[in-house]
Motif scaffolding. Structure first.
Motif, PDB file in Angstrom:
ATOM      1  N   GLN A 159       0.825  -1.212   0.000  1.00 30.60           N
ATOM      2  CA  GLN A 159       0.000   0.000   0.000  1.00 30.60           C
ATOM      3  C   GLN A 159       0.857   1.259   0.000  1.00 30.60           C
ATOM      4  O   GLN A 159       0.587   2.218  -0.736  1.00 30.60           O
TER       5      GLN A 159
ATOM      6  N   GLU B 143       2.562   6.174  -7.607  1.00 24.80           N
ATOM      7  CA  GLU B 143       1.607   6.866  -8.475  1.00 24.80           C
ATOM      8  C   GLU B 143       2.085   8.251  -8.914  1.00 24.80           C
ATOM      9  O   GLU B 143       2.048   8.582 -10.096  1.00 24.80           O
TER      10      GLU B 143
ATOM     11  N   ARG C 211      -7.195  -6.560  -3.221  1.00 26.42           N
ATOM     12  CA  ARG C 211      -7.344  -5.451  -2.269  1.00 26.42           C
ATOM     13  C   ARG C 211      -6.725  -4.157  -2.816  1.00 26.42           C
ATOM     14  O   ARG C 211      -7.121  -3.063  -2.421  1.00 26.42           O
ATOM     15  N   HIS C 212      -5.763  -4.287  -3.710  1.00 24.99           N
ATOM     16  CA  HIS C 212      -5.050  -3.122  -4.232  1.00 24.99           C
ATOM     17  C   HIS C 212      -5.290  -2.933  -5.731  1.00 24.99           C
ATOM     18  O   HIS C 212      -4.537  -2.214  -6.385  1.00 24.99           O
ATOM     19  N   LEU C 213      -6.362  -3.551  -6.257  1.00 19.97           N
ATOM     20  CA  LEU C 213      -6.531  -3.617  -7.704  1.00 19.97           C
ATOM     21  C   LEU C 213      -6.745  -2.258  -8.351  1.00 19.97           C
ATOM     22  O   LEU C 213      -6.203  -1.972  -9.420  1.00 19.97           O
ATOM     23  N   LYS C 214      -7.543  -1.403  -7.740  1.00 19.64           N
ATOM     24  CA  LYS C 214      -7.835  -0.095  -8.356  1.00 19.64           C
ATOM     25  C   LYS C 214      -6.572   0.740  -8.512  1.00 19.64           C
ATOM     26  O   LYS C 214      -6.322   1.332  -9.571  1.00 19.64           O
ATOM     27  N   ARG C 215      -5.773   0.774  -7.465  1.00 15.80           N
ATOM     28  CA  ARG C 215      -4.547   1.565  -7.546  1.00 15.80           C
ATOM     29  C   ARG C 215      -3.538   0.914  -8.479  1.00 15.80           C
ATOM     30  O   ARG C 215      -2.832   1.600  -9.225  1.00 15.80           O
TER      31      ARG C 215
ATOM     32  N   GLU D  42      -4.236  -0.781 -11.110  1.00 15.51           N
ATOM     33  CA  GLU D  42      -4.689  -0.487 -12.473  1.00 15.51           C
ATOM     34  C   GLU D  42      -4.209   0.889 -12.920  1.00 15.51           C
ATOM     35  O   GLU D  42      -3.677   1.050 -14.038  1.00 15.51           O
ATOM     36  N   ARG D  43      -4.351   1.883 -12.066  1.00 15.71           N
ATOM     37  CA  ARG D  43      -3.912   3.237 -12.430  1.00 15.71           C
ATOM     38  C   ARG D  43      -2.403   3.282 -12.659  1.00 15.71           C
ATOM     39  O   ARG D  43      -1.922   3.934 -13.587  1.00 15.71           O
TER      40      ARG D  43
ATOM     41  N   ARG E  55     -11.813 -10.372 -11.855  1.00 16.46           N
ATOM     42  CA  ARG E  55     -11.995  -8.915 -11.818  1.00 16.46           C
ATOM     43  C   ARG E  55     -11.489  -8.222 -13.094  1.00 16.46           C
ATOM     44  O   ARG E  55     -11.551  -7.008 -13.189  1.00 16.46           O
TER      45      ARG E  55
ATOM     46  N   CYS F 168     -14.227  -6.468 -16.316  1.00 15.18           N
ATOM     47  CA  CYS F 168     -14.772  -5.115 -16.165  1.00 15.18           C
ATOM     48  C   CYS F 168     -13.733  -4.033 -16.458  1.00 15.18           C
ATOM     49  O   CYS F 168     -14.080  -2.850 -16.563  1.00 15.18           O
ATOM     50  N   ARG F 169     -12.482  -4.440 -16.590  1.00 15.98           N
ATOM     51  CA  ARG F 169     -11.410  -3.493 -16.926  1.00 15.98           C
ATOM     52  C   ARG F 169     -10.872  -3.748 -18.334  1.00 15.98           C
ATOM     53  O   ARG F 169      -9.793  -3.266 -18.690  1.00 15.98           O
TER      54      ARG F 169
END
Length: 508
Positions: free
Chosen positions: A344, A351, A379-383, A385-386, A420, A423-424
């Protein structure tokens, strides 16, 4: 000028203990030389040089049996006196505290080291000759007391440092070779931990000698101490290191907690060696592993890429030990781990990071974190992905290390968290196609082997993306194939279609 005399009275500690016979003339002379070498009085430089000359003459003129046994009058004290002589010589040749105008001081230290090394060679030569003489096993007592300071001297001056010269390194290297031959040991590691598992080595004696310079107040007084400690520690591995854990862990933490990046890295590498070579049960006892973890975690806020690299590599080997106590019993959510906490923080730093060296360092270890967490990476997928999309857009220099590692991370992510991925689909497909087009149209910035590696990795990501989306990628690529004229892009798309239809292709 201060007069010098080899006949000044011996110090009080040179007198014999109660119940023993008085020291021989040789013992008295050696005690006087130790006193002259270790005296703290000002303007003693010439006195110490004269003491070296006297010691050299004394060693040459003394028979082996008298040198190692004291001529039969003071047998119990002679090995200890030889140990005192060796410690005094090692201290005499030690580099001074770091200060301004060191060049002249370093030259003086190198000259002293060369002279002291020649004396040690003479002393070791006497011990080697005594192995086959009438002295019998008595020579081992003298070696036992003097081996550690001779080793510390040799290691201080045999490696390339500011206070060494080619001559001093040559002499010190020879001292180390002769010491191993006299011991006898096949290697430095065998000298320190013993040639066999049940054999006691000399690492304890070396650490006893270094201990006076490895506390918070004095560890910087001698700039060689940290290097001798670190190098010696690296030679002691399983199963020997666990018995020295209480001795080596505090100085490793102390060095890693310094304000200088060089010392921090040195300390972290010492901690990493301890983590790799000490059983998990010993590290978990008394919360030692937690102490190491917090010491390492605090370094993650530094902008020094080489320190970050050392810390992350150490943490990845520490996680299995820390998580041994964590037991998931099912039913409830899995507890957050130390690996989650570190990842995390890494993603938070990645980023907005614009410095290429730090971007490469973070990207280099990202696949290992995804492997470590497995399905829990969601748990950390969104970040993630960015970060993946952002890093794929930025040219990373001729070697393209960051983008290659990000593609490796994306492949692992799709393997572990494939439910997951659909959807991406659009976002990831656009990022991969943009990368393929940029690399294919790059005229000359990137070498051809690197371009090929990037295109191959991106193609494998498209194939995995197609599997995760149940063939949707193949359908979306049909229109591109009809309108695209770039041969490299077309080749990548055709590979995806061939694999999706069950046809093998080169490189898969």
């Amino acid at each position: 000028m201060e007069p010098e005399s080899p006949r000044e009275p011996p110090p009080q500690e040179g007198s014999c203990p109660p119940g023993e016979r008085p020291p021989s003339a040789l013992g008295q002379s050696l005690s006087q030389i130790v006193h002259r070498l270790t005296s703290q009085e000002p303007r003693r430089g010439k006195a110490r040089s004269a003491a070296l000359e006297d010691l050299s003459a004394l060693i040459e003129a003394t028979e082996c049996d008298e040198l190692l046994e004291g001529g039969g009058t003071w047998r119990r004290g002679m090995p200890e006196v030889l140990g005192q002589v060796a410690r005094a010589l090692e201290k005499y040749a030690a580099p001074p505290r770091e200060q301004e105008g060191r060049r002249r001081a370093d030259c003086e230290v190198a000259e002293k080291a060369a002279a002291v090394g020649l004396l040690f060679l003479k002393l070791l030569g006497r011990m080697e000759a005594a192995k086959s003489s009438l002295v019998g096993p008595t020579w081992t007592a003298g070696l036992r007391h003097s081996a550690a300071p001779i080793y510390v001297f040799a290691l201080t001056h045999s490696l390339e440092h500011p206070w060494t010269s080619p001559r001093s390194r040559e002499v010190a290297g020879e001292v180390l070779s002769v010491l191993l031959r006299v011991t006898p040991c096949a290697s430095v590691a065998g000298f320190l931990h013993g040639e066999h598992e049940d054999e006691k080595g000399r690492f304890t004696a070396v650490m006893e000698l270094l201990k006076r310079d490895l506390n918070k107040e004095s560890w910087k007084n001698n700039p060689a101490t940290k290097h001798v400690f670190s190098w010696s520690l690296q030679q002691v591995t399983r199963p020997w290191l666990s018995q020295h854990l209480e001795t080596v862990l505090p100085p490793s933490l102390l060095i890693s907690d310094d304000y200088q990046t060089e010392n921090k890295i040195l300390g972290v590498r010492c901690l990493h060696h301890i983590v790799l070579n000490v059983p998990a049960a010993d590290l978990l006892q008394y919360n030692r592993a937690q102490v190491v973890y917090h010491a390492l975690f605090n370094h993650l806020y530094t902008p020094e890429y080489n320190l970050i690299q050392a810390v992350l590599l150490c943490l990845l080997d520490l996680f299995p030990i820390l998580e041994k106590a964590l037991q998931w019993k099912g039913g409830a959510a899995r507890p957050t781990t130390h690996c989650d906490e570190v990842l995390q923080l890494i993603l938070t730093h990645m980023e907005p990071e614009h410095r290429l060296l730090l971007r490469r360092t973070y990207a280099r270890t990202l696949p290992a974190f995804v492997k470590r967490l497995g399905i829990l990476t969601v748990r950390h997928l969104k970040r993630l992905e960015r970060i993946i999309i952002g890093y794929l857009e930025v040219y990373d220099g001729p070697e393209e290390e960051a983008r290659l590692k990000i593609l490796e991370t994306l492949k692992l992510l799709m393997q572990y968290a494939w439910p997951r991925v659909p959807c991406r689909l659009v976002v990831l497909l656009k990022a991969l196609l943009k990368l393929i087009c940029d690399v294919a149209r790059d005229p000359n910035l990137t070498p051809e082997p690197v371009k090929s590696a990037l295109l191959e990795e991106a193609t494998e990501c498209l194939i995995l993306l197609n599997h995760c989306s149940q063939g949707q990628v193949k359908d979306l690529l049909v229109k591109i194939l009809q309108s695209c004229e770039d041969s490299k892009v077309v080749n990548c798309i055709r590979k995806v279609q061939q694999v999706s239809e069950g046809t093998s292709y080169n490189g898969t």
